[in-house]
Design an enzyme around this catalytic site. Structure first.
Site, PDB file in Angstrom:
ATOM      1  N   GLY A  11      44.931  45.851  51.765  1.00  0.00           N
ATOM      2  CA  GLY A  11      44.765  44.799  50.766  1.00  0.00           C
ATOM      3  C   GLY A  11      45.518  45.160  49.503  1.00  0.00           C
ATOM      4  O   GLY A  11      46.088  46.252  49.409  1.00  0.00           O
ATOM      5  N   ASP A  12      45.563  44.215  48.541  1.00  0.00           N
ATOM      6  CA  ASP A  12      46.251  44.427  47.257  1.00  0.00           C
ATOM      7  C   ASP A  12      47.734  44.734  47.431  1.00  0.00           C
ATOM      8  O   ASP A  12      48.330  45.445  46.628  1.00  0.00           O
ATOM      9  CB  ASP A  12      45.603  45.569  46.448  1.00  0.00           C
ATOM     10  CG  ASP A  12      44.108  45.399  46.317  1.00  0.00           C
ATOM     11  OD1 ASP A  12      43.694  44.256  46.056  1.00  0.00           O
ATOM     12  OD2 ASP A  12      43.375  46.382  46.484  1.00  0.00           O
ATOM     13  N   ALA A  38      37.723  39.512  47.043  1.00  0.00           N
ATOM     14  CA  ALA A  38      38.956  40.191  46.637  1.00  0.00           C
ATOM     15  C   ALA A  38      39.730  39.226  45.765  1.00  0.00           C
ATOM     16  O   ALA A  38      39.476  38.025  45.786  1.00  0.00           O
ATOM     17  CB  ALA A  38      39.766  40.591  47.859  1.00  0.00           C
ATOM     18  N   HIS A  40      43.565  37.893  44.032  1.00  0.00           N
ATOM     19  CA  HIS A  40      45.019  37.921  43.981  1.00  0.00           C
ATOM     20  C   HIS A  40      45.404  37.804  42.517  1.00  0.00           C
ATOM     21  O   HIS A  40      44.885  36.940  41.825  1.00  0.00           O
ATOM     22  CB  HIS A  40      45.621  36.698  44.666  1.00  0.00           C
ATOM     23  CG  HIS A  40      45.349  36.626  46.126  1.00  0.00           C
ATOM     24  ND1 HIS A  40      45.807  37.553  47.011  1.00  0.00           N
ATOM     25  CD2 HIS A  40      44.689  35.711  46.846  1.00  0.00           C
ATOM     26  CE1 HIS A  40      45.435  37.211  48.228  1.00  0.00           C
ATOM     27  NE2 HIS A  40      44.749  36.099  48.154  1.00  0.00           N
TER      28      HIS A  40
HETATM   29  P1  GDP Z   1      46.971  40.712  46.769  1.00  0.00           P
HETATM   30  O1  GDP Z   1      45.504  40.653  46.878  1.00  0.00           O
HETATM   31  O2  GDP Z   1      47.637  41.185  48.019  1.00  0.00           O
HETATM   32  O3  GDP Z   1      47.554  39.432  46.276  1.00  0.00           O
HETATM   33  O4  GDP Z   1      47.319  41.821  45.709  1.00  0.00           O
HETATM   34  P2  GDP Z   1      46.824  41.946  44.191  1.00  0.00           P
HETATM   35  O5  GDP Z   1      47.175  40.752  43.455  1.00  0.00           O
HETATM   36  O6  GDP Z   1      45.418  42.400  44.117  1.00  0.00           O
HETATM   37  O7  GDP Z   1      47.657  43.226  43.733  1.00  0.00           O
HETATM   38  C1  GDP Z   1      48.975  43.220  43.543  1.00  0.00           C
HETATM   39  C2  GDP Z   1      49.276  43.567  42.096  1.00  0.00           C
HETATM   40  O8  GDP Z   1      50.608  43.929  42.019  1.00  0.00           O
HETATM   41  C3  GDP Z   1      49.116  42.405  41.137  1.00  0.00           C
HETATM   42  O9  GDP Z   1      48.725  42.892  39.870  1.00  0.00           O
HETATM   43  C4  GDP Z   1      50.525  41.803  41.079  1.00  0.00           C
HETATM   44  O10 GDP Z   1      50.800  41.128  39.869  1.00  0.00           O
HETATM   45  C5  GDP Z   1      51.341  43.023  41.197  1.00  0.00           C
HETATM   46  N1  GDP Z   1      52.611  42.879  41.882  1.00  0.00           N
HETATM   47  C6  GDP Z   1      52.938  42.148  42.983  1.00  0.00           C
HETATM   48  N2  GDP Z   1      54.214  42.391  43.351  1.00  0.00           N
HETATM   49  C7  GDP Z   1      54.695  43.299  42.461  1.00  0.00           C
HETATM   50  C8  GDP Z   1      55.932  43.981  42.317  1.00  0.00           C
HETATM   51  O11 GDP Z   1      56.859  43.822  43.083  1.00  0.00           O
HETATM   52  N3  GDP Z   1      56.024  44.864  41.268  1.00  0.00           N
HETATM   53  C9  GDP Z   1      55.014  45.112  40.400  1.00  0.00           C
HETATM   54  N4  GDP Z   1      55.196  45.984  39.420  1.00  0.00           N
HETATM   55  N5  GDP Z   1      53.826  44.502  40.528  1.00  0.00           N
HETATM   56  C10 GDP Z   1      53.668  43.620  41.536  1.00  0.00           C
END
Ligand code: GDP
Length: 425
Positions: A11-12, A38, A40
């Site tokens: 996840g995340d 969870a 996003h």
């Molecule tokens: P999800 O549940 O899979 O959507 O993941 P989350 O949103 O919980 O976690 C992903 C985190 O990484 C978030 O804070 C996004 O803004 C950030 N994020 C996503 N892609 C990138 C990236 O390519 N680079 C950086 N630095 N942050 C990213």
């Protein structure tokens, strides 16, 4: 065309960002499993948002956002999430909720809390959103379907029947106040008013949409390794996180899912307890946690610090395979630019033998990581738009991972923003 966007890890991985980005060219985005447990994180021109229940396509005027029958539907949470978007200037999204979705009841949240409290040190690290009690009840056939809210007689009878068993647990196992039947019935009547504007026969709606050739995205929550069947059981979530379940949780034929995009994170992070072979600790972990994601690796729902680790090729290849990945997106690569060298876990040593296959949990608990070390690229890669413009060592890291994954990496995400993406082929 139906495309699933799902996590290959714990996840995340950044599914929200990839979904938000791909939603631009989509008509319908569907959540098909999980609940508000969870989050996003999405950054776009309206600001920064943490979505928990709504799919990541809600920011566009042209999309329909669907809560499928497979979701644990927390009705007041859904309404609050919609209201919050509107209050921050996002146009009111077009939301549909399946009449076959089941309702996350207030007592599911209580049971989740009480059970974690009872387990103490042996707890699962639940987000206490009621997800495990919800799915238990669904399969024990004592859940409440959205459609049932509209039959008052049925509701009354069922509330009485369900409270009878729930209150035995409340009183004798948890020593907590009993559920008040009248109060619960009143709450469900309020839920009915709240959800009524959104209720829809979703599978019929999607049947028509598929016939019309609409672009449909299925958005997964969590990742392969948290899948109830194929993940690190019992430290998993209580619904299937796999693309295959999208057919069931949305109500579409499995063969309509033509593309399965797995989102793979360029390093590892995980929340909650459970085996995590390539985990790192101390200052090394703290630094990656501080720099990771967008503003640090802390849970979007709980704010808990995430556990950190090196890229795990064994787990990620399995994660792609079990999803049935047709392509993958490698995310948060930009945060690794500070490292002199990067370890990649390419094997698990279990009882003196090295394996490249992801094992069951009993074996996994004995696994020690076998690493390959690659040199770092030591620079900022945000802002780069073309693959060829990435530093050579960075491309080598991507290509090494691609080979290990046995899935083409078609997108590389080098920043949290919608347009921070490098398309490869
Ligand atoms: P999800 O549940 O899979 O959507 O993941 P989350 O949103 O919980 O976690 C992903 C985190 O990484 C978030 O804070 C996004 O803004 C950030 N994020 C996503 N892609 C990138 C990236 O390519 N680079 C950086 N630095 N942050 C990213």
């Amino acid at each position: 065309m139906v495309r699933a966007i799902v996590g290959a890890n714990w996840g995340d991985e950044g599914k929200g960002k990839i979904t938000d980005m791909l939603a631009m060219k989509s008509d319908i985005i569907i959540r098909y499993q999980g609940g508000s447990n969870a989050g996003h994180t999405i950054i776009n021109n309206y600001g920064k948002f943490a979505l928990h229940l709504l799919p990541s396509g809600v920011f566009y005027n042209h999309t329909t956002s669907i809560i499928g029958n497979g979701v644990a539907l927390n009705i007041p949470f859904l309404v609050k999430e919609i209201d919050e978007l509107v209050s921050k200037g996002v146009p009111k999204p077009h939301v549909l909720v399946s009449d076959r979705a089941q309702i996350l009841m207030p007592y599911h949240i209580l049971f989740d809390e009480y059970e974690e409290e009872r387990l103490g040190k042996k707890s699962f690290g639940s987000t206490k959103s009621g997800i495990a009690p919800f799915y238990s009840d669904k399969y024990a056939k004592i859940g409440f379907q959205v459609s049932e809210l509209f039959d008052d007689e049925l509701l009354k009878e069922k509330v009485a029947r369900v409270c009878e068993t729930k209150n035995v647990l409340m009183e004798h196992l948890y020593h907590k106040p009993a559920i008040d039947q009248e109060e619960l019935l009143q709450t469900l009547r309020e839920y009915r008013e709240m959800v009524a504007p959104y209720v829809c026969d979703v599978s019929a709606y999607l049947h028509q949409a598929i016939k019309e050739g609409k672009n449909i995205l299925l958005e997964g929550q969590l990742g392969s390794l948290k899948d109830t069947d194929h993940g690190i059981y019992p430290m998993v979530t209580s619904s299937s996180t796999l693309a295959g379940y999208g057919a069931i949780g949305a109500g579409i034929p499995p063969y309509e899912i033509k593309n399965i995009t797995t989102v793979v994170k360029a390093y590892s992070s995980a929340v909650g307890a459970g085996a995590f072979v390539s985990e790192i600790f101390g200052e090394e972990a703290d630094e990656l946690r501080r720099r990771g994601g967008d503003g640090g690796e802390y849970g979007a729902t709980t704010g808990r610090p995430r556990r950190m680790g090196w890229f795990d090729a064994v787990a990620s290849r399995y994660g792609c395979r079990i999803q049935g990945a047709t392509e993958s997106a490698l995310t948060v690569l930009d945060v690794l630019g500070y490292l002199d060298e990067l370890s990649i876990c390419v094997g698990y040593e279990i009882n003196g033998k090295v394996t490249k296959d992801f094992p069951t949990t009993t074996e996994l608990n004995k696994a020690k990581p076998v690493y390959t070390v690659l040199p770092g690229w030591k620079c900022e890669i945000r802002g780069i738009k073309k693959y060829e413009d990435l530093p050579e060592n960075c491309r080598k890291y991507i290509e090494f991972i691609e080979k290990e994954l046995e899935t083409p990496i078609t997108m590389v995400s080098n920043g949290p923003g919608r347009d921070e993406i490098i398309y490869r082929k």
